[in-house]
Scaffold this motif. Structure first.
Motif, PDB file in Angstrom:
ATOM      1  N   ASN A 249      13.105   7.091   0.957  1.00  0.00           N
ATOM      2  CA  ASN A 249      12.746   8.457   1.348  1.00  0.00           C
ATOM      3  C   ASN A 249      11.324   8.796   0.913  1.00  0.00           C
ATOM      4  O   ASN A 249      10.597   9.505   1.627  1.00  0.00           O
ATOM      5  CB  ASN A 249      13.724   9.452   0.723  1.00  0.00           C
ATOM      6  N   ALA A 250      10.907   8.289  -0.240  1.00  0.00           N
ATOM      7  CA  ALA A 250       9.534   8.540  -0.703  1.00  0.00           C
ATOM      8  C   ALA A 250       8.526   7.876   0.225  1.00  0.00           C
ATOM      9  O   ALA A 250       7.471   8.449   0.528  1.00  0.00           O
ATOM     10  CB  ALA A 250       9.365   8.041  -2.139  1.00  0.00           C
ATOM     11  N   VAL A 251       8.826   6.653   0.695  1.00  0.00           N
ATOM     12  CA  VAL A 251       7.927   5.952   1.618  1.00  0.00           C
ATOM     13  C   VAL A 251       7.861   6.698   2.953  1.00  0.00           C
ATOM     14  O   VAL A 251       6.767   6.889   3.522  1.00  0.00           O
ATOM     15  CB  VAL A 251       8.389   4.497   1.821  1.00  0.00           C
ATOM     16  N   VAL A 252       9.008   7.138   3.456  1.00  0.00           N
ATOM     17  CA  VAL A 252       9.010   7.872   4.731  1.00  0.00           C
ATOM     18  C   VAL A 252       8.265   9.190   4.589  1.00  0.00           C
ATOM     19  O   VAL A 252       7.519   9.605   5.490  1.00  0.00           O
ATOM     20  CB  VAL A 252      10.458   8.102   5.217  1.00  0.00           C
ATOM     21  N   ALA A 253       8.419   9.854   3.461  1.00  0.00           N
ATOM     22  CA  ALA A 253       7.682  11.105   3.229  1.00  0.00           C
ATOM     23  C   ALA A 253       6.180  10.855   3.207  1.00  0.00           C
ATOM     24  O   ALA A 253       5.392  11.657   3.734  1.00  0.00           O
ATOM     25  CB  ALA A 253       8.142  11.740   1.914  1.00  0.00           C
ATOM     26  N   HIS A 254       5.775   9.735   2.606  1.00  0.00           N
ATOM     27  CA  HIS A 254       4.352   9.371   2.610  1.00  0.00           C
ATOM     28  C   HIS A 254       3.860   9.151   4.039  1.00  0.00           C
ATOM     29  O   HIS A 254       2.755   9.574   4.397  1.00  0.00           O
ATOM     30  CB  HIS A 254       4.141   8.107   1.775  1.00  0.00           C
TER      31      HIS A 254
ATOM     32  N   SER B 289       0.835  -1.212   0.000  1.00  0.00           N
ATOM     33  CA  SER B 289       0.000   0.000   0.000  1.00  0.00           C
ATOM     34  C   SER B 289       0.866   1.257   0.000  1.00  0.00           C
ATOM     35  O   SER B 289       0.600   2.222  -0.740  1.00  0.00           O
ATOM     36  CB  SER B 289      -0.916   0.016   1.220  1.00  0.00           C
ATOM     37  N   GLU B 290       1.896   1.251   0.844  1.00  0.00           N
ATOM     38  CA  GLU B 290       2.762   2.427   0.931  1.00  0.00           C
ATOM     39  C   GLU B 290       3.540   2.660  -0.362  1.00  0.00           C
ATOM     40  O   GLU B 290       3.693   3.807  -0.811  1.00  0.00           O
ATOM     41  CB  GLU B 290       3.739   2.259   2.101  1.00  0.00           C
ATOM     42  N   LEU B 291       4.039   1.582  -0.958  1.00  0.00           N
ATOM     43  CA  LEU B 291       4.762   1.730  -2.222  1.00  0.00           C
ATOM     44  C   LEU B 291       3.851   2.284  -3.310  1.00  0.00           C
ATOM     45  O   LEU B 291       4.246   3.155  -4.098  1.00  0.00           O
ATOM     46  CB  LEU B 291       5.341   0.381  -2.645  1.00  0.00           C
TER      47      LEU B 291
END
Length: 456
Positions: free
Chosen positions: A322-327, A179-181
């Motif tokens: 970093n994109a996942v953490v930003a989400h 889901s996060e990806l």
């Protein structure tokens, strides 16, 4: 009983007298269950001070409720509610769904072998995790020591070295990671290729994010890489032990999949859900080892330990991580720290490694018991000698349905391949898990299942 909180509202602009408003509010609190029979009400002086009204108002309200039979006074003790209506019964729809395995012998694949967990080590890990200082801030990437433990675990047990080119993140499990990806890297309407049949929870996570799912057929070697459409943004797969058919993607197809990803710019999501449970031969290199630039590696504790921990991991390039953490920052979500801390303690004392060795000893005789029973009934069995499930193929959907229904009437819970398709079913059969039951129950369930499948 102690005095309850009374959220009474007084409207000084209303034409309704204040005493009537107080009486109505108390009556409503009793009717709605906020007050119960036997509750002690505040004294008239106390409630008057709380509401900012005169004591005369409260006395008049109490007198009215006394007259109606709602209240009783006890000399030297106070004023009590005499009775309240019974609470409305909860609708069955508001309760969690009944666990079908509660009264059936469970042969559905995907259930871990919790009987193999050393209970003393389990308790010790939870106590040690509880002794740590409670967290005051959320760590969106995961607990640092957890990520270090996972990196060491992957290096020792899966041959994956997380270094300067990749980052380990904690997750809440595979479905959550998918889901996060999807949310962090893809856009609604993007196409993602999935194995058919495959893991429907991952498919559900993709569809919930607005992703268009493209089923790709399998053969005896797993995913048909040559049939993946060139316009997909990602490919979700289980190459170490395809779920649910159990094939292992051979080296030539792994190379072809990596070439496809690099040629088209697609991302490969590698779900290694039970990669630690191989006991016939050394596993092939992970896709993430071959191509960390285009592969995101997912793992979970729910198949090797217990669903209780509710944690997994994701290994990806720093850009993707970093994109996942930003989400997560944007949505306010983060992986649960409690399960992470327990896994850290299991690893710290060597209990995690001992548990995996115990599982690798425990699974082969269970598999042999089940396979021998199935073959004794003349049934074909497919799937690598790995993981914790095998599959019996069947020619038609009707036979699959009859086998599942017959087993249930004899107290055994079976799964069918038809429901693991995201498109029209094309493969039929019964995937059978052998991790959940104690050996004696497994033997009983295997006999019943084999008979029901053979006579379907």
């Amino acid at each position: 009983m102690s005095q309850p909180d009374l959220p009474l509202l007084i409207d000084r602009t209303s034409a309704t007298p204040l005493a009537v408003q107080v009486a109505d509010g108390l009556r409503a609190a009793a009717t709605e269950g906020r007050l119960r029979g036997g509750d002690r009400l505040p004294s008239s002086r106390t409630l008057a001070a709380q509401l900012g009204v005169s004591r005369t108002v409260i006395t008049a309200a109490y007198d009215q409720l006394h007259a109606e039979g709602w209240l009783s006074g006890r000399h030297g003790s106070g004023t009590y509610l005499t009775a309240s209506p019974a609470a409305a019964p909860h609708s069955p729809a508001s309760v969690t769904a009944e666990d079908p395995a509660a009264d059936l012998l469970d042969l559905v694949p995907g259930t871990p072998c919790v009987a193999a967990i050393d209970r003393a080590a389990w308790r010790r890990a939870w106590r040690a995790a509880g002794d740590r200082i409670p967290a005051a801030h959320k760590n969106r990437a995961g607990e640092p020591d957890y990520c270090e433990v996972v990196a060491e675990h992957l290096l020792r047990h899966r041959g994956l070295g997380a270094g300067s080119d990749t980052v380990v993140l904690a997750t809440n499990g595979t479905g959550s990671a998918v889901s996060e990806l999807a949310a962090a890297l893809l856009r609604p309407g993007d196409a993602v290729a999935v194995e058919e049949p495959g893991y429907l929870r991952a498919v559900g996570a993709l569809r919930a994010a607005g992703i268009r799912v493209v089923p790709v057929p399998l053969d005896v070697d797993g995913l048909r890489v040559d049939l993946i459409p060139p316009n997909v943004r990602a490919v979700y797969c289980t190459p170490a032990h395809q779920f649910p058919l159990g094939a292992r993607l051979p080296a030539t197809r792994r190379v072809a999949l990596v070439d496809f990803a690099r040629r088209t710019g697609a991302l490969v999501i590698e779900d290694d859900y039970d990669g630690e449970l191989r006991y016939d031969t050394a596993p092939l290199p992970l896709l993430a080892t071959l191509a960390p630039d285009v592969v995101v590696h997912l793992g979970t504790t729910s198949k090797i330990l217990s669903t209780t921990l509710g944690v997994g991991w994701l290994v990806a390039t720093p850009e993707i991580a970093n994109a996942v953490v930003a989400h997560r920052e944007w949505t306010g979500t983060h992986p649960a720290p409690a399960g992470q801390r327990v896994l850290v303690e299991l690893a710290r004392h060597g209990d995690l490694a001992r548990h995996l060795r115990r599982l690798r000893r425990e699974m082969p005789p269970r598999r042999a018991l089940l396979v021998d029973e199935l073959r004794a009934h003349g049934l074909d069995v497919s799937g690598d000698d790995a993981g914790s499930h095998v599959t019996v193929p069947l020619p038609t959907a009707a036979q699959e349905e009859r086998a599942v229904a017959a087993a249930r009437t004899h107290g055994v819970l079976l799964d069918g391949l038809a429901r693991h398709h995201s498109g029209p079913p094309r493969e039929f059969g019964i995937p059978l898990g052998y991790a959940a039951l104690p050996p004696a129950d497994l033997a009983t369930a295997a006999r019943i299942a084999a008979h029901c499948i053979a006579t379907s």
